[in-house]
Structure formats: structure tokens, C-alpha cells
Design an enzyme around this catalytic site. Structure first.
Site: not given
Ligand SMILES: *Cc1c(COP(=O)(O)O)cnc(C)c1O
Length: 798
Positions: A646, A346
């Protein structure tokens, strides 16, 4: 078992009767808490039936299954997901409407299961959802932390951490399976008796499993997330009294380490890692023996996916069981182990690659250490026998310079090593793990991350889902169907629909922010959002400096002001409790917010908010409300990102670097539908190779940026001490390891382009639609299908 969800009347009468029996109260007087618990119990009973059926079916049929081992599962709330996936929502809503009850309010009572820090833990949660929803036989394996990721408060602009007491009222979804507890040994010594190693541990700890159901979407499938709880046994070390012993043991599943990039409390952390890895492996071996009574077939029936290096001790533990307990010879045990384990990398951040000092590791896990030594001895001997130079052998060794390198153990002990986005895998293969890739080219592969479109679209954005239903009747089952939206991008009708949806989601977020923090946002302004863990490589600081620049321009440049579309900059981020610099950045963002939000010259055009306690549930209302998604990490540093996906799926346009999965987003949507800027990964790496760069040159040559940097320490922020942000300015001017100053100008120009694009409503919503249309690729269903077909070799149940 009766199903009370057949119709609203049956449901309601049972709901009322349970409130009376359990809480001795009538519906009209019941609290939200009481209603939540009764509803949760009733939904759990529906789950129980499917769960038992799934378990029985899996028990009977000959098949292969996957175990996803992860130190983190950032599940968020389950109630909404469970109700939705079981198809109960309609009945409940109808019943509640009759009594004027609000299902949302009751759902909101559930606290997030925050058993993770950020992206890595959320990925594990999305994967479980896809596994169950596509009917794959697969299970999660993790730790039942008594306290999850801390709850964040902001006091006087600073982050304050409060314990996340998520289990204080119990957890309706979990089932304790005491009968399946296993013993985990620690400490002690090993003696060799008749050529066999016999391990005499100092202490044994009970690992008691709690199973949380993972409910598939409308397919009757319920798999499990097994979370292990550490509990004392009678075998207490002599130097501790019963109370001390109990406290000591419970610490092992006590709390989640509030950091995903560095580590502390080494002994406890090693214990946690071994605890859930060993418990999971013992569970698997026991189940396999009960069913097949032959461990040589383990790789045909089981695959263990190791999520980052935290669970890589499964490799050594499996060897220990096979060799010590089942007396399988080393060679065969090694074949079994390396055909069972697969590893996901990762990160390439050097500080996040786990290395345990031998002098700490060995006393805690003496037998496991011996096994790793033997794995290492054979591995190095093999290399030397094939004429690898000693230098390379030392570089690749699992144990060297007094440390155990967990990533090396994971690579050597697995049949598959995958990165999480195309660029990340390229960097792994060609730079970070180059020698390993030369040694084992067949092991390395890419699996670009994904997100479950059920939680991140269907459930969090019903307004958009309704629009998508007009275009495809099957997008929920086949998210690639979203592509059909491409041709709607040129229609006025769909652009108007998307615009309306966006406005509604922005209004809803603005209301929440106003209710919680008293800051008023204009829903017609651009919602420019950066939410993710706070880390230097993610460059929230660059975003903050740019806002200072905008503020200065609005105050001094009438043309700029006339051209500027109103913006609301929204941040959300937790900083690791020991990460001093990251906490300073939070203070800076809040200080900027405080200043600019109060300035009547600019506050119609510029607002800044740092939302408190960003978590999964908050993300569910933030993602749909975003216009411009900030994905601005230093190129090469963000392995993939999933927040970017997302946002995209909800119609936001990305402003970003060519890093992680942004590269794939850009390829899918095309350059017109994303706002790119900054150094590329190759450029970043070549600067590192040539000794960095001179941030002072940038500072001296960029007047506007120089002003911003000066403002950090010249009293510009009246409410704080002049020295408050000295360290920030020093770090930027002296090292700027993440190229904030170097990328600033390019970032500034990118923002100007975004500003212009937004003014062209047709172009903007066209781009927004293209982003939604192309986001199907980032469904974790696609990712999981690739894991299943290309790594795991498993098939869905019928
Ligand atoms: C999706 C998500 C992340 C990851 O976010 P990145 O922008 O990919 O670092 C971190 N925290 C929460 C609560 C999430 O839903």
C-alpha cells in the site's frame, strides 16, 4: 425499482423526501446520522438491483465458483467504495453542493467493519473486491461478529481496549437471509447403527446468514460476503436456562479473537471455527444438490479456498456430509473433498500454527474428531505402506502427541497449498513443510499477496490518481499500465507533481493528527511510518530504539544535527489484549514521544507520534502521506506483508529487510530505489540452527546502542518508574530472539542512507515514481487472476 441517481435534482428531491418520511425532519435540521442512513438506503437499493441480477444469472448458468472461507474479513467502510464502484459519486456530490452538504462528513459516519485483526483479514477483503471487480463468481464466507476488533484508546501512554460496538445502529448493507439458516451440531455422542455412524448431538445451533454485497467496479456485478450469526434453537441443553443458553450461543458469533498469532479460550475458538466452516459447507452442498443433484460433480463446480488453518474443519465437515448424510463411500468422498479444497498458509511462526488438544476437541466435535482420526489413520497407513520410516510418519501425522494439527489436516485434505510471497513459499517448501513438499510436490505453489488498487490508490489518493490519468487512460482496469510512469521518473514535471501530491497528503494527515491528538507535525519533514499489528517479529522496538539513538545524537553531536533532515516518526498498532510485551512497547513509544516532542533542542528536527486506533479507514489517510515505509521484520518471519504494498503504491520508499514481499519489491524497483538492511532469511535460520547469538556482545561493542539500552532503565525517562521498561531491556540482552541488537547497526546505517537520499530531491522523487510505477504487480487483481487460473480453474462472467 426506481433509480434516483439519474441526475442531481431527482436524487436530491428523493433524499429530502425520505428524510421527511423516515425521520420526520427537514434536510436543514437533519443530523449526520439521519443523512447517512438515508443515503445508505438509497445506495443499497441500487445495489439490490444489480445483486439480484447477478444472483439470477449465476443461478441459471453452468459455471464453477469459488468460496473464500476466512475467519476474518477486515472490510473497513463500504459506503465510499460502493458509491465509487457504482459510479454515483458525481450525482451525489453535485446535489450536495447545491445544499452545501459535505459528502465526506456523511461517509465518515459509517463505522469500519473491523471483522479482522490485520493483514490476513484485510487480504480477504481486498480479494473480494478483486473477485467482484473482475467479474469472477466468488463469495466470502465468515462470521458476523457482534463485536469486531477492539477500539484502541491510549491513556497515560498505555493501550486501553474498548469494545467495538459496530452493529449498535444496525448495518445498512447487510441482508438477513433467515430462510437459508442451517443447524450446527455440537457435543453429544456417535453410535454405529447398521454400519452407519449416527450422530446424536447435545445441542444444535442456528447459523443464520447475513449477506453483505460486494460491489464490482463499474461492471454491474455484485457478489456476496456471507456472514453467519449464531442463534438459539428450541433444542436447549437441560443444564441451562433459556437466558443462559441464549447468552452461551450468542458468544459463538460474539467477538473476534483479538490476536492473529496466538489463541485462547480454546473451546469457544473451536466452536467458532466449526460454526462458520460447517455452515458454509452445508450451504454449498445444499445449493449444489438443488442445482445438479449429484455430489460427484462438486469439484467441477465449486472450489473452497481455506484462508489459513482456521477454516480447515471444512475438510472434515464435507467428509461428514458426504459419508454420513449422503452415504457416499469413503474413497469417493475423499476424492471429492480433496479436489474441492485448497489451502493458503500464512505463517511459519511456530506459536501461530494451530494445534488443538484432543481432550478439548473431541467432546466438542465427537463425529468430526472420528472423521479426522480416520483421515489420519489412512494417511499414516499409506505412508507406512510406501516404506516411510515411522519417525517421519509421526512427524507428519494429523493427530500426534495428543493434539490435532490443523495445518497437517489442511495440507493432506487439499489439492493446493500456497504460500503468500516467493520467499515465504520457498521457506515452506524447503524448511517448514519440507517433508510434505517431498510427499506432494504438485500441491505446493506461490501466490504473492496483493492489495486492491481501487481502495488503496483510486479512492484513498485522488491526487495521485489524477497524475496517473495523465499517463494512462486504463490503469484502473489494468494496473500494470502504471509502468508507463517509469519514463516520467526522469522528468522534472512529474517529480514536481509527485512532490506536490505528497505534500498535500502529508498536510491532510498532519491535520488529522493535530485535531485528534494535539501533536503538531511539520509536513515538510520526512514522514517515516510504521503501521501494522504490534508484534515482536515486526520489530517496532528496533524502530523505537533507533529514535532514542537519533535523539541522543541530536543532543550530543553537532555534525549529526547539521546533517539531519527533520523527521516525523509515526506509529500505529494494536497489540493483542493478552500480549504483555507488545503493550510495553506501546508504552515505550509513547514515553519516547512525550520526552522528545517537548524538547526545544530537538523538536524542530524530531517528532514522534503513536496514532490512536489504527484501522482500515485510518490507513487510507496514512498510506498516501508516507515518505519512508518501515518494513523491518526479522527476515523469514513476515510471510508477505501487504502494508508494504500500500505504501509503495502511494510513492513511499521502503526501508526494510529482505523479508516477505519486500524481496519482490526490491527485485521490481532495483536496489537504488529501496533501502535494504539486515540479516537475510538464510542468515537468521543458520543462527537459529546454531543456537542463536550473543546479544551481550553487541551491547558491549556498540557504544551508542549500549547507551540506549541503559536509558531504558537508568531513569532517563523522568515520567515513568525506572523499572517500567526493565523487561524490555532484559529480553533484549538475554535472548533477543528477533535479532534487534544484531540488526541495529545495519538499520542505523540504512537510516543514514535514507536521510542522504531525501536530501537529493531529484533522486528521491525519481525513486518514489519508480515505486509507484512498479506497484501494479501488487494489485490483488493480479493475485486473484493467478488463483483463478492456477488453483481455482474458474472464469469471469461475461
Ligand atoms: C494492510 C493492513 C494491515 C497489514 O499490514 P502489514 O504491514 O502487512 O502487517 C494491517 N492492518 C490494517 C488496518 C491494514 O490496512
Amino acid at each position: 425499482m426506481s433509480n434516483y441517481f439519474t441526475d442531481e435534482y431527482t436524487f436530491l428531491s428523493e433524499f429530502k423526501s425520505r428524510l421527511e418520511r423516515r425521520y420526520i425532519i427537514e434536510l436543514k435540521d437533519a443530523s449526520i446520522r439521519q443523512k447517512y442512513h438515508v443515503l445508505g438506503e438509497m445506495v443499497s437499493e441500487v445495489i439490490a438491483k444489480n445483486w439480484l441480477e447477478t444472483n439470477l444469472e449465476l443461478h441459471d448458468i453452468d459455471h464453477k465458483e469459488v468460496y473464500y472461507f476466512s475467519m476474518e474479513f477486515l472490510m473497513g467502510r463500504l459506503i465510499t467504495n460502493n458509491i465509487m464502484n457504482l459510479g454515483l459519486r458525481d450525482t451525489i456530490e453535485k446535489a450536495f453542493a447545491m445544499e452545501d452538504l459535505d459528502l465526506n462528513a456523511i461517509e465518515h459516519y459509517e463505522s469500519d467493519a473491523g471483522l479482522g485483526n490485520g493483514g490476513l483479514g484485510r487480504l480477504a477483503a481486498c480479494f473480494l473486491d478483486s473477485i467482484a471487480s473482475m467479474g469472477y463468481p466468488g463469495f466470502g464466507n465468515g462470521i458476523r461478529y457482534r463485536y469486531g476488533l477492539f477500539e484502541q484508546k491510549i491513556e497515560d501512554g498505555y493501550q486501553v481496549e474498548k469494545p467495538d460496538d459496530w452493529l449498535k445502529e444496525g448495518y445498512v448493507w447487510e441482508v438477513r437471509k433467515e430462510e437459508e439458516a442451517v443447524l450446527i451440531p455440537f457435543g453429544g455422542y456417535v453410535s454405529f447403527e447398521d454400519g452407519n455412524a449416527v450422530y446424536y448431538p447435545d445441542e444444535q445451533i442456528h447459523a443464520v446468514p447475513y449477506d453483505v454485497p460486494v460491489v464490482g467496479n463499474h461492471n454491474g456485478m455484485v457478489t456476496s460476503l456471507r456472514l453467519w450469526n449464531a442463534e438459539p434453537t428450541d433444542k436447549r441443553p437441560p443444564h441451562l436456562n433459556a437466558f443462559e443458553y441464549d447468552t452461551e450461543i450468542r458468544r459463538i458469533s460474539g467477538f473476534l479473537y483479538p490476536d492473529d498469532a496466538t489463541r485462547e479460550g480454546k473451546v469457544l475458538r473451536i466452536k467458532q471455527q466449526y460454526f462458520f466452516s460447517a455452515a458454509g459447507v452445508q450451504n454449498i452442498v445444499r445449493k449444489h444438490m438443488a442445482k445438479y443433484n449429484d455430489l460427484s460433480t462438486l469439484p467441477d463446480k465449486i472450489v473452497i479456498q481455506i484462508n489459513d488453518t482456521h477454516p480447515s474443519l471444512v475438510i472434515a465437515e464435507l467428509m461428514r456430509l458426504l459419508v454420513d448424510d449422503y452415504h457416499i463411500d469413503w474413497e469417493q468422498a475423499w476424492t471429492i473433498t480433496t479436489n474441492t479444497c485448497a489451502y493458503t498458509n500464512h505463517t511459519i511462526l511456530a506459536e501461530a500454527l494451530e494445534k488443538w488438544p484432543v481432550d478439548i476437541f473431541e467432546p466438542v466435535l465427537p463425529r468430526i474428531y472420528q472423521i479426522i482420526e480416520e483421515i489420519n489413520r489412512r494417511f499414516c497407513k499409506g505412508l507406512l505402506d510406501s516404506n516411510y520410516p515411522q519417525e517421519t510418519v509421526t512427524k507428519l501425522a494429523i493427530i500426534a502427541d495428543g493434539v490435532v494439527k490443523m495445518a497437517h489436516l489442511a495440507i493432506v485434505g487439499s489439492f493446493s497449498v500456497n504460500g503468500v510471497a516467493a520467499l515465504h513459499t520457498d521457506i515452506l517448501k524447503n524448511i517448514e513443510m519440507r517433508d510434505f513438499n517431498t510427499l506432494y510436490p504438485e500441491k505446493f505453489n506461490n501466490k504473492t499477496n496483493g492489495i486492491t488498487h481501487r481502495r488503496w490508490l483510486l479512492h484513498s489518493n485522488p491526487e495521485l490518481s489524477a497524475i496517473l490519468d495523465m499517463v494512462s487512460d486504463n490503469w484502473v482496469y489494468d494496473p500494470m499500465e502504471l509502468q508507463k510512469l517509469v519514463k516520467k521518473a526522469t522528468t522534472k514535471k512529474y517529480r514536481a507533481l509527485i512532490k506536490k501530491m505528497k505534500l498535500a497528503k502529508k498536510k491532510a494527515l498532519a491535520e488529522r493528527i493535530y485535531d485528534e491528538q494535539g501533536i503538531e507535525l511539520d509536513p515538510s519533514s520526512i514522514f517515516d511510518i510504521q503501521v501494522k499489528r504490534l508484534h515482536e517479529y515486526k520489530r517496532q522496538l528496533m524502530n523505537a530504539l533507533h529514535i532514542m539513538y537519533v535523539y541522543n545524537k541530536l543532543k550530543s553531536d553537532a555534525d549529526f544535527k547539521a546533517n539531519y533532515v527533520p523527521h516525523s516518526f509515526i506509529f500505529g498498532a494494536k497489540a493483542a489484549s493478552g500480549y504483555y510485551f507488545a503493550k510495553k512497547v506501546i508504552k515505550l513509544i509513547n514515553t519516547i514521544a512525550h520526552k522528545v516532542n517537548q524538547d526545544p533542542d530537538t523538536n524542530e528536527l524530531l517528532k514522534v507520534v503513536f496514532v490512536e486506533n489504527y484501522n482500515v479507514t485510518y490507513a487510507e489517510s496514512i498510506m498516501p502521506a508516507c515518505d519512508l515505509s518501515e518494513q523491518i521484520s526479522t527476515a523469514s518471519k513476515e510471510a508477505s506483508g501487504t502494508g508494504n504494498m500500500k505504501f509503495m503504491m502511494n510513492g513511499a520508499i521502503t526501508i526494510g529487510t529482505l523479508d516477505g514481499a519486500n524481496v519482490e519489491i526490491a527485485e521490481l524497483v532495483g536496489e537504488d530505489n529501496i533501502v535494504l538492511f539486515g540479516l537475510t532469511s538464510d542468515e537468521v535460520n543458520s543462527r537459529y540452527e546454531n543456537g542463536g547469538y550473543q546479544p551481550l556482545d553487541v551491547y558491549h561493542n556498540h557504544v551508542d546502542l549500549r547507551l540506549v539500552i541503559d536509558q531504558l532503565t537508568n531513569g532517563f525517562f523522568e515520567d515513568v518508574d525506572k523499572e517500567e521498561f526493565r523487561e524490555i531491556s532484559d529480553r533484549l540482552l538475554q535472548q533477543d530472539h528477533y535479532f534487534v541488537l544484531e540488526d541495529f547497526e545495519s538499520y542505523r546505517q540504512a537510516h543514514e542512507r535514507a536521510n542522504e537520499l531525501y536530501k537529493d530531491e531529484e533522486a528521491w522523487f525519481k525513486a518514489s515514481i519508480i515505486n509507484i510505477a512498479k506497484s501494479g504487480y501488487f494489485s490483488s487483481d493480479r493475485t486473484i487472476r493467478q488463483y483463478a487460473e492456477e488453483i481455482w480453474n474458474i472464469e469471469p462472467l461475461k
